[in-house]
Design a protein around this motif. Structure first.
Motif, short mmCIF file in Angstrom:
data_model
loop_
_atom_site.label_atom_id
_atom_site.label_comp_id
_atom_site.label_asym_id
_atom_site.label_seq_id
_atom_site.Cartn_x
_atom_site.Cartn_y
_atom_site.Cartn_z
N MET A 1 -40.29 -11.60 -55.32
CA MET A 1 -39.81 -10.44 -54.61
C MET A 1 -38.74 -10.70 -53.45
N ARG A 2 -37.61 -9.93 -53.33
CA ARG A 2 -36.69 -10.23 -52.63
C ARG A 2 -36.99 -10.00 -50.85
N PRO A 3 -36.35 -10.94 -50.05
CA PRO A 3 -36.59 -10.59 -48.56
C PRO A 3 -35.77 -9.64 -48.06
N HIS A 4 -36.22 -8.66 -47.47
CA HIS A 4 -35.30 -7.67 -46.97
C HIS A 4 -34.69 -7.90 -45.68
N SER A 5 -33.42 -7.11 -45.61
CA SER A 5 -32.64 -7.59 -44.58
C SER A 5 -32.28 -6.19 -43.73
N ASP A 6 -31.84 -6.32 -42.44
CA ASP A 6 -31.30 -5.35 -41.60
C ASP A 6 -29.49 -5.41 -42.16
N VAL A 7 -29.28 -4.32 -42.79
CA VAL A 7 -27.78 -4.18 -43.21
C VAL A 7 -27.01 -3.30 -42.70
N SER A 8 -25.57 -3.54 -41.98
CA SER A 8 -24.59 -2.57 -41.59
C SER A 8 -23.56 -2.38 -42.62
N ILE A 9 -23.41 -1.01 -42.88
CA ILE A 9 -22.25 -0.72 -43.59
C ILE A 9 -21.07 0.14 -43.05
N LEU A 10 -19.90 -0.61 -42.84
CA LEU A 10 -18.94 0.02 -42.12
C LEU A 10 -17.93 0.54 -42.95
N SER A 11 -17.82 2.09 -42.78
CA SER A 11 -16.94 2.76 -43.71
C SER A 11 -16.28 3.80 -43.21
N LEU A 12 -15.10 4.04 -43.34
CA LEU A 12 -14.34 5.23 -42.63
C LEU A 12 -14.83 6.48 -43.48
N TYR A 13 -15.17 6.61 -44.70
CA TYR A 13 -15.61 7.56 -45.64
C TYR A 13 -17.10 7.58 -45.89
N TYR A 14 -17.56 8.55 -45.70
CA TYR A 14 -19.09 8.70 -45.81
C TYR A 14 -19.60 10.26 -46.17
N PRO A 15 -20.58 10.47 -46.96
CA PRO A 15 -20.92 11.78 -47.23
C PRO A 15 -21.31 12.62 -45.83
N PRO A 16 -20.94 13.69 -45.68
CA PRO A 16 -20.72 14.62 -46.70
C PRO A 16 -19.45 14.54 -47.24
N ASP A 17 -18.51 13.89 -47.13
CA ASP A 17 -17.13 13.99 -47.50
C ASP A 17 -17.68 13.68 -49.24
N PRO A 18 -16.65 14.68 -50.06
CA PRO A 18 -17.24 14.78 -51.30
C PRO A 18 -16.66 13.97 -52.26
N THR A 19 -15.65 12.91 -51.99
CA THR A 19 -14.60 12.51 -53.05
C THR A 19 -14.43 11.07 -52.50
N GLY A 20 -13.67 10.29 -53.43
CA GLY A 20 -13.01 8.98 -52.99
C GLY A 20 -14.21 7.96 -52.81
N ILE A 21 -14.20 7.23 -51.68
CA ILE A 21 -14.85 6.04 -51.53
C ILE A 21 -16.35 6.67 -50.85
N ALA A 22 -16.16 7.64 -50.34
CA ALA A 22 -17.62 8.20 -49.39
C ALA A 22 -18.82 8.24 -50.63
N PRO A 23 -18.77 8.67 -51.67
CA PRO A 23 -19.94 8.75 -52.48
C PRO A 23 -20.68 7.60 -52.64
#
Length: 414
Positions: free
Chosen positions: A1-23
């Motif tokens: 079983m994998r140890p779980h972590s606190d993860v931060s994702i830094l992204s200019l694009y994110y839903p509800p943007d529908p296209t490109g990197i966001a999805p």
């Protein structure tokens, strides 16, 4: 079983943007959350691909919970025309917001590029942080290639970008790229150790479903029937070179050809494209669609189009291909025959490739594919198989989870 972590994702694009990197950024955040990680997404307000902040958003900072992910949105400069200096200022303004933001104490930080200059500022902050978290740079486009291929900026801009990109890549603990050609480039040209580069393919962000019946989809959307319907979806930016489709539609008018082109989406070049298309009857512009209507649009197409500006060959892998393959429709790609896009269509055996910037060649290819439904069905089925075997979302999220576990274990052994 994998140890779980606190993860931060830094992204200019994110839903509800529908296209490109966001999805992809959204799906990764949700996927890691579902397997037990605590994920925080530090992102912008939705603004892509129309480059205008969506109504109801725009606060200096906004915190919300989407599908179990804590989403922290930060206002930054959004140019109406995202070219040149304006695009650079937009990226840097978002990067500055990230640098001065409170990230908590994540064990892993995933910074998405583009935007390169925002990612560079974030990675710099991480390098200067005592007991810093692990850093992963997720490369969706290679800026150095992009500037060279679309001939934007001069030699000085290219030199600065190359230096920033190489330093950022080498400063990250791990680099994730979306294609083997990207991996080869960053190791060869930027000197990143091959052991620190991992290929994890992008996937289709549409949930699995049965193929849509084309006549039904056309009727529901009110799109032309009894002609070959050629559909392009996604961002209308510089690297797409969509003037080629406008000119192909004009040539179709002149020939009286039984075809109709549809451009679905928005972007910085849309206004100019609409001006160029004045008087062209075999072309329709459609605003960005929600997931259900987008699937209908793909299903309505007799041919799905990928179009790239002449000279673009290695800077990016068009994200629309994952959805095109999922739709089970044949693809016509107007691009560099030796580039990444052409290699993907060939690897999937999902359609035909013609030279970029040749509207007559595009029109001929669309008409030929539309007139051969048996070949079209074969290419469509091949694309769908490729999506299921190579571009599967669950497999990609699993690879991400394994990577986070592996580099976390390596850090604990240091």
């Amino acid at each position: 079983m994998r140890p779980h972590s606190d993860v931060s994702i830094l992204s200019l694009y994110y839903p509800p943007d529908p296209t490109g990197i966001a999805p992809y950024a959204g799906a990764l955040a949700v996927g890691l959350t579902k397997i037990g990680h605590h994920v925080t997404a530090h992102v912008s307000h939705p603004h892509y691909p129309d480059w205008a902040i969506r109504e109801g958003y725009g606060q200096w900072t906004r915190i919300e919970c989407l599908d179990g992910v804590e989403v922290r949105r930060r206002l930054h400069y959004v140019p109406r025309t995202p070219r040149g200096v304006r695009r650079l200022v937009s990226e840097i303004s978002f990067g500055v917001r990230l640098v001065f933001a409170r990230w908590g104490r994540p064990r892993v930080v995933i910074a998405v590029s583009p935007p390169l200059f925002a990612a560079a500022l974030a990675v710099l902050r991480l390098r200067l942080t005592p007991r810093r978290p692990l850093s992963i740079l997720w490369v969706q486009d290679i800026y150095t290639l992009g500037l060279a291929e679309i001939a934007e900026g001069g030699r000085l801009a290219l030199s600065i970008t190359r230096w920033v990109e190489s330093q950022t890549l080498r400063a990250a603990d791990q680099v994730v790229v979306i294609h083997q050609r990207f991996a080869d480039f960053v190791t060869r040209e930027f000197g990143v150790a091959a052991s620190r580069v991992v290929v994890i393919r992008n996937w289709t962000h549409l949930p699995p479903s049965e193929p849509v019946d084309a006549p039904v989809a056309k009727a529901r959307l009110g799109w032309p029937e009894n002609v070959t319907l050629a559909v392009h979806t996604g961002n209308m930016g510089a690297k797409q070179g969509l003037e080629n489709i406008v000119d192909a539609a004009r040539a179709a008018d002149e020939r009286g050809a039984p075809v109709h082109f549809v451009l679905v989406g928005d972007g910085g070049e849309r206004r100019g494209l609409e001006e160029r298309a004045r008087g062209v009857s075999r072309l329709t512009f459609v605003d960005p669609l929600g997931d259900a209507e987008y699937r209908l649009a793909l299903g309505a197409a007799d041919v799905l189009i990928v179009n790239e500006k002449p000279g673009v060959s290695a800077m990016a892998v068009p994200s629309k291909l994952t959805s095109y393959f999922d739709a089970g429709r044949p693809v016509v790609a107007a691009t560099d025959p030796g580039g990444i896009t052409a290699s993907e269509v060939a690897a999937a055996d999902a359609g035909v490739v013609v030279n970029a910037g040749d509207p007559d060649a595009m029109l001929d290819a669309v008409l030929k594919v539309g007139a051969d439904p048996k070949a079209g069905a074969r290419w469509g089925a091949n694309g769908r198989r490729y999506r299921e075997s190579v571009l599967d979302q669950e497999a990609a999220i699993e690879r991400w989870a394994n990577l986070i576990g592996e580099i976390g274990a390596a850090r604990r052994l240091e």
